[in-house]
Design a protein around this motif. Structure first.
Motif, PDB file in Angstrom:
ATOM      1  N   TYR A  66       3.351  29.747 -32.039  1.00 45.94           N
ATOM      2  CA  TYR A  66       3.782  28.367 -31.823  1.00 45.94           C
ATOM      3  C   TYR A  66       3.166  27.410 -32.840  1.00 45.94           C
ATOM      4  O   TYR A  66       3.731  26.353 -33.118  1.00 45.94           O
ATOM      5  CB  TYR A  66       3.417  27.912 -30.414  1.00 45.94           C
ATOM      6  N   SER A  67       2.005  27.774 -33.383  1.00 45.29           N
ATOM      7  CA  SER A  67       1.380  26.904 -34.383  1.00 45.29           C
ATOM      8  C   SER A  67       2.209  26.821 -35.667  1.00 45.29           C
ATOM      9  O   SER A  67       2.006  25.913 -36.474  1.00 45.29           O
ATOM     10  CB  SER A  67      -0.029  27.414 -34.709  1.00 45.29           C
ATOM     11  N   LEU A  68       3.129  27.766 -35.830  1.00 42.47           N
ATOM     12  CA  LEU A  68       4.000  27.774 -37.010  1.00 42.47           C
ATOM     13  C   LEU A  68       5.367  27.175 -36.712  1.00 42.47           C
ATOM     14  O   LEU A  68       6.294  27.288 -37.519  1.00 42.47           O
ATOM     15  CB  LEU A  68       4.174  29.206 -37.521  1.00 42.47           C
ATOM     16  N   THR A  69       5.481  26.534 -35.554  1.00 43.50           N
ATOM     17  CA  THR A  69       6.774  26.003 -35.145  1.00 43.50           C
ATOM     18  C   THR A  69       6.665  24.539 -34.746  1.00 43.50           C
ATOM     19  O   THR A  69       5.564  23.988 -34.604  1.00 43.50           O
ATOM     20  CB  THR A  69       7.332  26.783 -33.937  1.00 43.50           C
ATOM     21  N   LYS A  70       7.822  23.923 -34.581  1.00 44.60           N
ATOM     22  CA  LYS A  70       7.918  22.596 -33.996  1.00 44.60           C
ATOM     23  C   LYS A  70       8.612  22.754 -32.658  1.00 44.60           C
ATOM     24  O   LYS A  70       9.793  23.126 -32.587  1.00 44.60           O
ATOM     25  CB  LYS A  70       8.712  21.656 -34.905  1.00 44.60           C
ATOM     26  N   TRP A  71       7.874  22.463 -31.561  1.00 46.15           N
ATOM     27  CA  TRP A  71       8.395  22.724 -30.221  1.00 46.15           C
ATOM     28  C   TRP A  71       7.808  21.714 -29.256  1.00 46.15           C
ATOM     29  O   TRP A  71       6.609  21.434 -29.280  1.00 46.15           O
ATOM     30  CB  TRP A  71       8.047  24.154 -29.804  1.00 46.15           C
ATOM     31  N   ASN A  72       8.660  21.183 -28.406  1.00 45.45           N
ATOM     32  CA  ASN A  72       8.209  20.192 -27.426  1.00 45.45           C
ATOM     33  C   ASN A  72       7.933  20.793 -26.057  1.00 45.45           C
ATOM     34  O   ASN A  72       7.640  20.056 -25.099  1.00 45.45           O
ATOM     35  CB  ASN A  72       9.234  19.070 -27.290  1.00 45.45           C
ATOM     36  N   GLY A  73       8.053  22.114 -25.929  1.00 48.09           N
ATOM     37  CA  GLY A  73       7.796  22.766 -24.655  1.00 48.09           C
ATOM     38  C   GLY A  73       8.982  22.769 -23.722  1.00 48.09           C
ATOM     39  O   GLY A  73       8.913  23.363 -22.638  1.00 48.09           O
ATOM     40  N   ILE A  74      10.074  22.093 -24.092  1.00 48.79           N
ATOM     41  CA  ILE A  74      11.263  22.001 -23.242  1.00 48.79           C
ATOM     42  C   ILE A  74      12.441  22.741 -23.864  1.00 48.79           C
ATOM     43  O   ILE A  74      13.200  23.415 -23.170  1.00 48.79           O
ATOM     44  CB  ILE A  74      11.632  20.526 -22.988  1.00 48.79           C
ATOM     45  N   ALA A  75      12.585  22.593 -25.166  1.00 51.26           N
ATOM     46  CA  ALA A  75      13.696  23.252 -25.866  1.00 51.26           C
ATOM     47  C   ALA A  75      13.626  24.770 -25.690  1.00 51.26           C
ATOM     48  O   ALA A  75      12.539  25.348 -25.576  1.00 51.26           O
ATOM     49  CB  ALA A  75      13.654  22.892 -27.351  1.00 51.26           C
ATOM     50  N   LYS A  76      14.788  25.404 -25.665  1.00 52.77           N
ATOM     51  CA  LYS A  76      14.826  26.853 -25.447  1.00 52.77           C
ATOM     52  C   LYS A  76      14.166  27.622 -26.578  1.00 52.77           C
ATOM     53  O   LYS A  76      13.451  28.598 -26.351  1.00 52.77           O
ATOM     54  CB  LYS A  76      16.282  27.306 -25.291  1.00 52.77           C
ATOM     55  N   GLU A  77      14.395  27.193 -27.800  1.00 52.61           N
ATOM     56  CA  GLU A  77      13.871  27.920 -28.951  1.00 52.61           C
ATOM     57  C   GLU A  77      13.067  26.976 -29.848  1.00 52.61           C
ATOM     58  O   GLU A  77      13.558  25.916 -30.232  1.00 52.61           O
ATOM     59  CB  GLU A  77      15.005  28.546 -29.770  1.00 52.61           C
ATOM     60  N   PRO A  78      11.827  27.343 -30.179  1.00 51.96           N
ATOM     61  CA  PRO A  78      11.054  26.538 -31.133  1.00 51.96           C
ATOM     62  C   PRO A  78      11.596  26.679 -32.545  1.00 51.96           C
ATOM     63  O   PRO A  78      12.158  27.728 -32.898  1.00 51.96           O
ATOM     64  CB  PRO A  78       9.636  27.133 -31.027  1.00 51.96           C
ATOM     65  N   VAL A  79      11.443  25.631 -33.329  1.00 49.77           N
ATOM     66  CA  VAL A  79      11.935  25.634 -34.713  1.00 49.77           C
ATOM     67  C   VAL A  79      10.807  26.065 -35.645  1.00 49.77           C
ATOM     68  O   VAL A  79       9.751  25.423 -35.681  1.00 49.77           O
ATOM     69  CB  VAL A  79      12.461  24.239 -35.119  1.00 49.77           C
ATOM     70  N   PHE A  80      11.018  27.128 -36.383  1.00 49.78           N
ATOM     71  CA  PHE A  80       9.986  27.639 -37.295  1.00 49.78           C
ATOM     72  C   PHE A  80       9.850  26.704 -38.497  1.00 49.78           C
ATOM     73  O   PHE A  80      10.816  26.414 -39.199  1.00 49.78           O
ATOM     74  CB  PHE A  80      10.347  29.040 -37.767  1.00 49.78           C
ATOM     75  N   ILE A  81       8.610  26.214 -38.736  1.00 46.10           N
ATOM     76  CA  ILE A  81       8.368  25.294 -39.860  1.00 46.10           C
ATOM     77  C   ILE A  81       7.227  25.780 -40.751  1.00 46.10           C
ATOM     78  O   ILE A  81       6.755  25.044 -41.620  1.00 46.10           O
ATOM     79  CB  ILE A  81       8.055  23.870 -39.357  1.00 46.10           C
ATOM     80  N   GLY A  82       6.760  26.995 -40.556  1.00 45.15           N
ATOM     81  CA  GLY A  82       5.705  27.540 -41.403  1.00 45.15           C
ATOM     82  C   GLY A  82       4.358  26.867 -41.195  1.00 45.15           C
ATOM     83  O   GLY A  82       3.919  26.665 -40.056  1.00 45.15           O
ATOM     84  N   LEU A  83       3.719  26.474 -42.278  1.00 46.35           N
ATOM     85  CA  LEU A  83       2.365  25.904 -42.226  1.00 46.35           C
ATOM     86  C   LEU A  83       2.361  24.377 -42.190  1.00 46.35           C
ATOM     87  O   LEU A  83       1.321  23.754 -42.441  1.00 46.35           O
ATOM     88  CB  LEU A  83       1.562  26.381 -43.439  1.00 46.35           C
ATOM     89  N   GLU A  84       3.479  23.772 -41.848  1.00 46.33           N
ATOM     90  CA  GLU A  84       3.567  22.310 -41.862  1.00 46.33           C
ATOM     91  C   GLU A  84       2.591  21.663 -40.876  1.00 46.33           C
ATOM     92  O   GLU A  84       2.025  20.608 -41.165  1.00 46.33           O
ATOM     93  CB  GLU A  84       4.995  21.865 -41.546  1.00 46.33           C
ATOM     94  N   ASN A  85       2.401  22.278 -39.720  1.00 44.52           N
ATOM     95  CA  ASN A  85       1.454  21.718 -38.742  1.00 44.52           C
ATOM     96  C   ASN A  85       0.038  21.689 -39.295  1.00 44.52           C
ATOM     97  O   ASN A  85      -0.699  20.716 -39.113  1.00 44.52           O
ATOM     98  CB  ASN A  85       1.491  22.535 -37.447  1.00 44.52           C
ATOM     99  N   PHE A  86      -0.357  22.757 -39.966  1.00 44.46           N
ATOM    100  CA  PHE A  86      -1.695  22.825 -40.549  1.00 44.46           C
ATOM    101  C   PHE A  86      -1.846  21.822 -41.697  1.00 44.46           C
ATOM    102  O   PHE A  86      -2.904  21.207 -41.849  1.00 44.46           O
ATOM    103  CB  PHE A  86      -1.983  24.246 -41.042  1.00 44.46           C
ATOM    104  N   LYS A  87      -0.795  21.645 -42.479  1.00 40.29           N
ATOM    105  CA  LYS A  87      -0.828  20.648 -43.549  1.00 40.29           C
ATOM    106  C   LYS A  87      -0.998  19.248 -42.972  1.00 40.29           C
ATOM    107  O   LYS A  87      -1.754  18.431 -43.504  1.00 40.29           O
ATOM    108  CB  LYS A  87       0.454  20.725 -44.374  1.00 40.29           C
ATOM    109  N   GLN A  88      -0.304  18.984 -41.874  1.00 38.35           N
ATOM    110  CA  GLN A  88      -0.406  17.668 -41.240  1.00 38.35           C
ATOM    111  C   GLN A  88      -1.814  17.417 -40.726  1.00 38.35           C
ATOM    112  O   GLN A  88      -2.339  16.311 -40.832  1.00 38.35           O
ATOM    113  CB  GLN A  88       0.590  17.569 -40.088  1.00 38.35           C
ATOM    114  N   ILE A  89      -2.436  18.451 -40.172  1.00 42.52           N
ATOM    115  CA  ILE A  89      -3.800  18.293 -39.642  1.00 42.52           C
ATOM    116  C   ILE A  89      -4.792  17.997 -40.757  1.00 42.52           C
ATOM    117  O   ILE A  89      -5.644  17.107 -40.633  1.00 42.52           O
ATOM    118  CB  ILE A  89      -4.219  19.571 -38.877  1.00 42.52           C
ATOM    119  N   PHE A  90      -4.688  18.732 -41.860  1.00 43.21           N
ATOM    120  CA  PHE A  90      -5.671  18.595 -42.934  1.00 43.21           C
ATOM    121  C   PHE A  90      -5.400  17.431 -43.881  1.00 43.21           C
ATOM    122  O   PHE A  90      -6.295  17.003 -44.619  1.00 43.21           O
ATOM    123  CB  PHE A  90      -5.735  19.892 -43.749  1.00 43.21           C
TER     124      PHE A  90
END
Length: 295
Positions: free
Chosen positions: A39-63
């Motif tokens: 899930y850390s490699l996806t964009k997901w709100n916990g409600i949608a059926k399928e999370p969207v794979f976005i790679g390392l974007e979440n980690f880039k946003q954090i750093f």
């Protein structure tokens, strides 16, 4: 043949008794950990059926652009340092006093241990009442200015309030560990030091303290892990306020995932925090284990 049959039976029983525990551990720890990594490699709100794979974007946003996580990490590290140092010093001092033989020794051990068996959330709500209403009432009676301070409303004082409550609640546990370590110190070694002319001060720092190495390592390790995962007390006392001055990493992860419904970013923060905790605990264990004294 009978011996071989008994051995096979023991192996089968061991496997059968172990499998349920392994399944539970996998269901509660390992599988959620692997899922969190995905899930850390996806964009997901916990409600949608399928999370969207976005790679390392979440980690880039954090750093690169997420200062909340950095501030929460700094707060958690500051809290951990204060918690570890104060808790272990006070616990060791109390253990040295309570290991002495006097009438109320066992009663005092129980008194110090009682807060530890209480729920951290309940302890937080109790101290929230004390800080807000209890201190106000005492101020009316005594006019002591220290009781009129905004212990939970001032960002600087809120940190020390949270640290104080955390230390107060946990200290009894470490007292018990240190008492067990002190009782395991060989009396003949202490008697030999006394015969050699060592007074109580030197006997403690030159003999007792080095032999407490395993207990100190255990207490430092456990106080480190407990302080890094602080959550309940902060949620009950300040909910991360005032502002975001008392947001710990665990509370930040909780807010991101369950309040902002951003499970992908929350999972990424949890993975980073896991790596930080893993590195810190291994460094601490290696540093203190190397200084332990063997008899």
């Amino acid at each position: 043949m009978k011996h071989i049959g008994m051995k096979k039976r023991e192996i089968i029983e061991t496997v059968l008794y172990t499998i349920p525990a392994v399944i539970l551990v996998c269901l509660t720890i390992y599988i959620p950990f692997v899922m969190s990594g995905y899930y850390s490699l996806t964009k997901w709100n916990g409600i949608a059926k399928e999370p969207v794979f976005i790679g390392l974007e979440n980690f880039k946003q954090i750093f690169t652009g997420n200062s909340d996580f950095l501030n929460a990490t700094l707060f958690t590290m500051k809290y951990a340092v204060v918690f570890i140092i104060v808790t272990n010093i006070i616990s060791l001092a109390l253990a040295v006093a309570l290991v002495k033989k006097f009438k109320l020794a066992n009663v005092m051990r129980g008194v110090f241990f009682v807060p530890y068996i209480m729920s951290m959330t309940i302890v937080g709500f109790i101290w929230k009442f004390i800080f807000s209403q209890g201190f106000a009432r005492l101020y009316e009676l005594t006019s002591m200015e220290v009781l009129n301070l905004s212990w939970l409303g001032d960002p600087n004082l809120a940190f020390y309030s949270v640290a104080f409550v955390g230390i107060w609640q946990s200290i009894g546990f470490y007292v018990v560990l240190y008492i067990a370590g002190l009782q395991a110190v060989p009396t003949d070694v202490l008697e030999a030091a006394t015969v050699d002319g060592a007074d109580g001060f030197r006997r403690f720092f030159k003999v007792t303290l080095p032999l407490l190495g395993p207990s100190i390592t255990t207490c430092i390790f456990m106080s480190l892990t407990n302080s890094l995962k602080v959550f309940d007390i902060i949620l009950a006392l300040t909910k991360g306020g005032p502002g975001s001055s008392t947001y710990s990493v665990t509370l930040e992860i909780y807010r991101e995932a369950f309040q902002n419904n951003n499970y992908g970013l929350g999972s990424a923060k949890s993975i980073i925090f896991f790596v930080i905790v893993l590195i810190l605990t291994q460094l601490v264990l290696k540093a203190f284990s190397s200084k332990e004294v063997d008899l």
